[in-house]
Scaffold this motif. Sequence first.
Motif, PDB file in Angstrom:
ATOM      1  N   MET A  35      51.490  15.823  95.920  1.00  7.34           N
ATOM      2  CA  MET A  35      50.972  17.141  96.286  1.00  7.34           C
ATOM      3  C   MET A  35      50.595  17.979  95.062  1.00  7.34           C
ATOM      4  N   ILE A  36      50.593  17.355  93.885  1.00  5.81           N
ATOM      5  CA  ILE A  36      50.254  18.042  92.635  1.00  5.81           C
ATOM      6  C   ILE A  36      49.006  17.398  92.048  1.00  5.81           C
ATOM      7  N   ALA A  37      48.071  18.218  91.589  1.00  6.72           N
ATOM      8  CA  ALA A  37      46.849  17.684  90.979  1.00  6.72           C
ATOM      9  C   ALA A  37      47.201  16.895  89.715  1.00  6.72           C
ATOM     10  N   PRO A  38      46.593  15.723  89.507  1.00  8.42           N
ATOM     11  CA  PRO A  38      46.897  14.920  88.321  1.00  8.42           C
ATOM     12  C   PRO A  38      46.456  15.621  87.039  1.00  8.42           C
ATOM     13  N   CYS A  39      46.951  15.127  85.907  1.00  9.47           N
ATOM     14  CA  CYS A  39      46.734  15.819  84.638  1.00  9.47           C
ATOM     15  C   CYS A  39      45.282  15.791  84.183  1.00  9.47           C
ATOM     16  N   ASN A  40      44.476  14.888  84.706  1.00  6.78           N
ATOM     17  CA  ASN A  40      43.060  14.816  84.305  1.00  6.78           C
ATOM     18  C   ASN A  40      42.144  15.509  85.314  1.00  6.78           C
ATOM     19  N   ALA A  41      42.703  16.274  86.243  1.00  3.78           N
ATOM     20  CA  ALA A  41      41.907  16.833  87.342  1.00  3.78           C
ATOM     21  C   ALA A  41      40.890  17.864  86.884  1.00  3.78           C
ATOM     22  N   TYR A  42      41.196  18.618  85.825  1.00  2.00           N
ATOM     23  CA  TYR A  42      40.364  19.776  85.507  1.00  2.00           C
ATOM     24  C   TYR A  42      39.658  19.695  84.154  1.00  2.00           C
ATOM     25  N   GLY A  43      39.527  18.500  83.582  1.00  2.00           N
ATOM     26  CA  GLY A  43      38.769  18.391  82.348  1.00  2.00           C
ATOM     27  C   GLY A  43      39.323  17.347  81.406  1.00  2.00           C
ATOM     28  N   LYS A  44      38.569  17.092  80.333  1.00  2.00           N
ATOM     29  CA  LYS A  44      38.936  16.052  79.382  1.00  2.00           C
ATOM     30  C   LYS A  44      40.006  16.498  78.391  1.00  2.00           C
ATOM     31  N   HIS A  45      40.121  17.802  78.163  1.00  2.00           N
ATOM     32  CA  HIS A  45      41.097  18.308  77.203  1.00  2.00           C
ATOM     33  C   HIS A  45      41.978  19.360  77.879  1.00  2.00           C
ATOM     34  N   PRO A  46      42.769  18.929  78.851  1.00  2.00           N
ATOM     35  CA  PRO A  46      43.512  19.884  79.684  1.00  2.00           C
ATOM     36  C   PRO A  46      44.517  20.728  78.916  1.00  2.00           C
ATOM     37  N   ALA A  47      45.154  20.174  77.902  1.00  2.00           N
ATOM     38  CA  ALA A  47      46.191  20.918  77.199  1.00  2.00           C
ATOM     39  C   ALA A  47      45.645  22.196  76.572  1.00  2.00           C
ATOM     40  N   ARG A  48      44.367  22.175  76.178  1.00  2.00           N
ATOM     41  CA  ARG A  48      43.750  23.349  75.563  1.00  2.00           C
ATOM     42  C   ARG A  48      43.110  24.271  76.605  1.00  2.00           C
ATOM     43  N   ALA A  49      42.546  23.687  77.650  1.00  2.00           N
ATOM     44  CA  ALA A  49      41.721  24.464  78.588  1.00  2.00           C
ATOM     45  C   ALA A  49      42.486  25.038  79.764  1.00  2.00           C
ATOM     46  N   GLU A  50      43.616  24.450  80.099  1.00  2.00           N
ATOM     47  CA  GLU A  50      44.234  24.784  81.370  1.00  2.00           C
ATOM     48  C   GLU A  50      45.181  25.972  81.258  1.00  2.00           C
ATOM     49  N   THR A  51      44.580  27.144  81.413  1.00  2.00           N
ATOM     50  CA  THR A  51      45.328  28.393  81.481  1.00  2.00           C
ATOM     51  C   THR A  51      45.049  29.035  82.832  1.00  2.00           C
TER      52      THR A  51
END
Length: 442
Positions: A136-152
């Motif tokens: 029920m949780i979106a996988p770590c690659n769901a929202y882009g290639k560099h999630p650690a920087r972009a995912e705020t």
Amino acid sequence: MISLGAFMHELFIPSSCIEHIRRISCFAAILLSGLPACAYTEEISPAQETSPTEIPVASSVPTPVGIAVFNMAWAGTIDDFKRHVEVCSAPEVDWCDSRVKISRGASHPTPEEEARAKKCQEAFIAAAGGFDTAMMIAPCNAYGKHPARAETVENYNLKLDGLRAAVEDLIQNEKIKVIAFQEVKSQETIERVLGKFAGQFDVCAAPHSAFQTVAFAWDKSIPAGANRCTTNRELALAENPGDKRAHRVRPGLALELVIGGSPVTFLNVHLKSGCANLKTAPGFPGHQLTDSEPACTVLNRQIPILEDWIEQIASQSPRFILLGDFNRRIDEEARARIPKAQVRADGSDPAGPNTRDEFGSVKSNYLWQEIADGSPSMYQVRLTSTEPGCTGFKGLDHIVISGPVRRAQAGAPRSSKIALVKSGRQSIATSDHCPRITILEF
């Protein structure tokens, strides 16, 4: 004795024509009988008897309805996103990608790659608190290639703002009344992206054991039928039969509305991805649905379920629309003009019984030719225009109409793709699909 109206319905004659036929019949009766006037009535069986206010009156004027298909790319609430970040940023996960990657030109992943992906998946499940929770949780690659920087949260809010602006544009400027959504987490998410029109639309979403599901929103001016929203759970089959922890693909969702005095049923699908092309294109190998490619074997197993569902709905509601993300270029299949004898690997008639093996697989090589076997009759709504700036996946989202719906149109129905609204500082894409829309008459 069958009434004139019932007879016309059985022939699937558009409601706009029935009134004219009745008037001609009435006029003929006057000439033959010499009576000053005549009347016609509809016979109603005891099961159909209702109060006068409950009987929908068929209109002699066609009712245009704007319809849209929109895959919103892992759309959830802010809380859903925060949970995703919490799990993916855990030290043991560290934003790893659980998908198994296959090198260009190879047919299978290396053993090392399979081991890496498995390790990542196990870490993700542990951080989430178990398999069911992890699904029920979106996988770590769901929202882009560099999630650690972009995912705020700020960036995810920009994505949701883009989705809201796109949906509001569909309703306000394109006059859309029915929207079929894919890749959405919940009804709450749909209500968020409806924005200022949330109070004007009803919503339903298919319950599912994984993050991605399908949903509908429809204008409250269109009444729902007796079978308002019905989930097809069979389509949500396990990717690996027999594996208790196998991921399940998306369910289907049917929505029955009453338009022009009669039911119209919408079937929303999001089929298995990874087996889209019939012909090989750059980066996308072509496949028939009997190929051994794992994604194709899953999509193949969905074919008889989808076909049975369509036939069941057609028997109850001849006016139906099948739409959504097919993850298959059925337009490409249609253009290939496959001979009937080649639709199935065993040469059997696609209109005949479709025998399944112990895993649910069938001999169907093609999706379109199998489901559009003439019973019931079905037609693809052709894509005739795409707005500039509309990028992303192509050939996956489709709108298919039944024979009775096709015959009610004044001309060949058309559809368009509408560009998404984007912010210049948006690092999480609004979606990788553009909405596809059409206007149909009922």
